[in-house]
Scaffold this motif. Sequence first.
Motif, mmCIF file in Angstrom:
data_model
loop_
_atom_site.group_PDB
_atom_site.id
_atom_site.type_symbol
_atom_site.label_atom_id
_atom_site.label_comp_id
_atom_site.label_asym_id
_atom_site.label_seq_id
_atom_site.Cartn_x
_atom_site.Cartn_y
_atom_site.Cartn_z
ATOM 1 N N SER A 134 131.571 -0.226 76.989
ATOM 2 C CA SER A 134 130.177 -0.510 76.634
ATOM 3 C C SER A 134 129.467 -1.324 77.712
ATOM 4 C CB SER A 134 130.114 -1.269 75.298
ATOM 5 O OG SER A 134 130.706 -2.559 75.415
ATOM 6 N N PHE A 135 130.239 -1.954 78.611
ATOM 7 C CA PHE A 135 129.643 -2.721 79.701
ATOM 8 C C PHE A 135 129.483 -1.821 80.930
ATOM 9 C CE2 PHE A 135 131.809 -5.932 77.139
ATOM 10 C CZ PHE A 135 130.836 -6.912 77.034
ATOM 11 N N PRO A 136 128.389 -1.966 81.686
ATOM 12 C CA PRO A 136 128.294 -1.273 82.974
ATOM 13 C C PRO A 136 129.473 -1.662 83.859
ATOM 14 C CG PRO A 136 126.173 -2.232 82.363
ATOM 15 C CD PRO A 136 127.179 -2.756 81.382
ATOM 16 N N SER A 137 130.027 -0.701 84.563
ATOM 17 C CA SER A 137 131.256 -0.945 85.314
ATOM 18 C C SER A 137 131.108 -2.077 86.330
ATOM 19 C CB SER A 137 131.692 0.340 86.027
ATOM 20 O OG SER A 137 130.717 0.754 86.970
ATOM 21 N N LEU A 138 129.979 -2.102 87.034
ATOM 22 C CA LEU A 138 129.792 -3.146 88.047
ATOM 23 C C LEU A 138 129.670 -4.516 87.410
ATOM 24 C CD1 LEU A 138 129.402 -4.078 90.919
ATOM 25 C CD2 LEU A 138 126.968 -3.468 90.742
ATOM 26 N N LEU A 139 128.934 -4.600 86.301
ATOM 27 C CA LEU A 139 128.770 -5.878 85.618
ATOM 28 C C LEU A 139 130.116 -6.408 85.131
ATOM 29 C CD1 LEU A 139 126.886 -8.057 84.490
ATOM 30 C CD2 LEU A 139 126.606 -6.656 82.436
ATOM 31 N N LEU A 140 130.935 -5.518 84.589
ATOM 32 C CA LEU A 140 132.253 -5.933 84.117
ATOM 33 C C LEU A 140 133.131 -6.367 85.287
ATOM 34 C CD1 LEU A 140 134.204 -6.258 81.769
ATOM 35 C CD2 LEU A 140 134.818 -3.834 82.016
ATOM 36 N N ALA A 141 133.051 -5.644 86.400
ATOM 37 C CA ALA A 141 133.836 -6.009 87.584
ATOM 38 C C ALA A 141 133.417 -7.376 88.121
ATOM 39 C CB ALA A 141 133.686 -4.945 88.669
ATOM 40 N N ILE A 142 132.115 -7.636 88.143
ATOM 41 C CA ILE A 142 131.615 -8.934 88.608
ATOM 42 C C ILE A 142 132.118 -10.045 87.694
ATOM 43 C CG2 ILE A 142 129.542 -10.341 88.905
ATOM 44 C CD1 ILE A 142 128.082 -7.810 89.784
ATOM 45 N N ALA A 143 132.089 -9.803 86.386
ATOM 46 C CA ALA A 143 132.551 -10.807 85.430
ATOM 47 C C ALA A 143 134.036 -11.106 85.622
ATOM 48 C CB ALA A 143 132.280 -10.332 84.008
ATOM 49 N N ILE A 144 134.827 -10.061 85.861
ATOM 50 C CA ILE A 144 136.267 -10.259 86.058
ATOM 51 C C ILE A 144 136.539 -11.037 87.330
ATOM 52 C CG2 ILE A 144 138.454 -9.063 86.470
ATOM 53 C CD1 ILE A 144 137.380 -6.788 84.706
ATOM 54 N N VAL A 145 135.845 -10.679 88.429
ATOM 55 C CA VAL A 145 136.035 -11.394 89.693
ATOM 56 C C VAL A 145 135.570 -12.836 89.569
ATOM 57 C CG1 VAL A 145 135.336 -11.492 92.117
ATOM 58 C CG2 VAL A 145 135.895 -9.305 91.087
ATOM 59 N N ALA A 146 134.508 -13.054 88.800
ATOM 60 C CA ALA A 146 134.027 -14.425 88.601
ATOM 61 C C ALA A 146 135.076 -15.275 87.887
ATOM 62 C CB ALA A 146 132.734 -14.406 87.791
ATOM 63 N N ILE A 147 135.901 -14.642 87.053
ATOM 64 C CA ILE A 147 136.934 -15.365 86.314
ATOM 65 C C ILE A 147 138.171 -15.613 87.181
ATOM 66 C CG2 ILE A 147 138.539 -15.242 84.361
ATOM 67 C CD1 ILE A 147 136.368 -13.650 82.879
ATOM 68 N N ILE A 148 138.629 -14.584 87.886
ATOM 69 C CA ILE A 148 139.877 -14.705 88.646
ATOM 70 C C ILE A 148 139.654 -15.147 90.083
ATOM 71 C CG2 ILE A 148 141.007 -12.999 87.190
ATOM 72 C CD1 ILE A 148 140.611 -10.918 89.319
ATOM 73 N N GLY A 149 138.388 -15.145 90.531
ATOM 74 C CA GLY A 149 138.079 -15.636 91.865
ATOM 75 C C GLY A 149 137.750 -14.517 92.838
#
Length: 291
Positions: A134-149
């Motif tokens: 349900s999340f745009p792929s790029l937005l989800l990828a940015i969120a994941i990178v923001a969490i793991i660095g």
Amino acid sequence: MIKPMVSANQKAAWVIFRHNKGAMIGLIVLCFILIMALIGPWIAPYDPAHQFNTSILVPPIWNDAGNFQYFFGTDDLGRDMLSRLLYGARLSLQLTFMVVLIAAFIGIVIGAAAAFINPTLRSLLMRIMDLLLSFPSLLLAIAIVAIIGPGLPNAIYAVVIVLVPQFVRITQSSISEELNKDYVMAAKLDGAKRLRLLTHHVWPNIIPALIVQLTFSFSTALLDIAALGFLGLGAQPPMAEWGTMLSESRAFIQFAPWTMTLPGLAIFLTVLSINLVGDGVRDALDPRLNR
């Protein structure tokens, strides 16, 4: 025993694909880009990190101020743009292929398992996949990178995580659809076990759907990797990665537009050609067009 019918004849599929002009143009362009990526390090005139301090922001040769020594000009550090584009093609496409293949393997395994597990667990798993989708792929990828660095390895992990639900969904739904067909029911009555049902009966008929998903996933992965590099969350300078090259040249777009236009054009042509090929593959493998 009733054997499954293959959903698309290879020869007929190629005939349909060959008559799709857009798909053939995309295939030609994509093959050219792949060849350039493969032989790039051998035909690149310079090392992509070498700085020519006396040749800062030299325009491409089609500009009156251009220099044939630097076919596509140089960037703000005096690095040859042609060399960086060729090395960037190899790096960007290598990352894309690696990410998609890893995501496809994980997603297909999980999706195949989901088709045979308890319906309650399958429903729970699919709801999790739907939530991620349900999340745009790029937005989800940015969120994941923001969490793991930030960083290239973490960007790879993020894009893999983003792509996995797509393969889980298409695999699970395709297998579940095939399991309800008559030839599978006949195989079950004949005593076929789950593993045999999957490998000998279901798998050949879901390959076309997986191929189509695989094709479109390449463009998604390429865009996401480039976008993360552009945002400073993926590949880091001085790596010759197309998204990072775009990021480094933002400040020079007005008086040195080639530094941003060329890597942007490389991304655009690659994604466009992949999508054209994907459309052609989807049409060629559509059973309604191959009856």
